[in-house]
Each structure stands twice: as structure tokens, then as C-alpha cells.
Design a protein around this motif. Structure first.
Motif: not given
Length: 94
Positions: A14-15, A58-60, A46-48, A33-35
Motif C-alpha cells: 500500500y502507499s 511511502k510504500t509499505c 498490519l503495519d505501523t 497504522q494500516l489495519q
């Protein structure tokens, strides 16, 4: 911000991109946070990310499918608004 994909997808990345408006520095997302949830009620982080830089896309990486919620926990100072230029969810296709 919440986006319902309408069906389960395996989101690989995701970005999040801050707005390019020089007058909105205080509204840039800084921490988030991506939840994810498979039922819309029980959410898993899922990601902080924290201390993000201005004008950066920002791509994670993400490994779990589901509905996704971007929970912005801090911006750069504006207590009423947060400005995001773009958010992307990227899936892999067979």
C-alpha cells in the motif's frame, strides 16, 4: 479513512502520499497504522509507520487480505484536518 474492496484480495503493498500543497504542512500525515479486518468489527494492525517525511510517497508491504482501514494517529500539527493526496492498495494477479 476506510475503503471496502467488496471482496477479499491479497493486498501486497500500500502507499500513502502527502499533499503537495506547501500551505498545508501541518495537515500532512506523520504517524499511522494500516489495519485489516475480515468482518468489519475485529481489526488487526498490519503495519505501523511513524515520523514520515513531507512530499514522500511511502510504500509499505502487507501480507494479509481483508478490508483495510488507514488510521492516521498524528499529523504535523493541525488538530482538525489531515490531508492525503493519494492512497494506493496494490494486489497481485495470477
Amino acid at each position: 479513512m476506510q475503503y471496502d474492496l467488496g471482496h477479499a484480495e491479497r493486498v501486497q503493498r500500500y502507499s500513502v502520499t502527502s499533499t503537495p500543497d506547501v500551505n498545508l504542512v501541518e495537515r500532512d500525515p506523520k504517524d499511522w497504522q494500516l489495519q485489516g479486518s475480515n468482518d468489519g468489527s475485529n481489526w488487526t494492525t498490519l503495519d505501523t509507520q511513524s515520523s514520515q517525511t513531507r512530499f514522500e510517497r511511502k510504500t509499505c508491504a502487507v501480507a494479509s487480505p481483508g478490508s483495510y482501514w488507514l488510521n492516521i494517529t498524528a499529523d504535523n500539527g493541525d488538530s482538525a484536518f489531515t490531508a492525503v493526496s493519494e492512497m494506493g492498495l496494490f494486489v497481485s494477479r495470477p
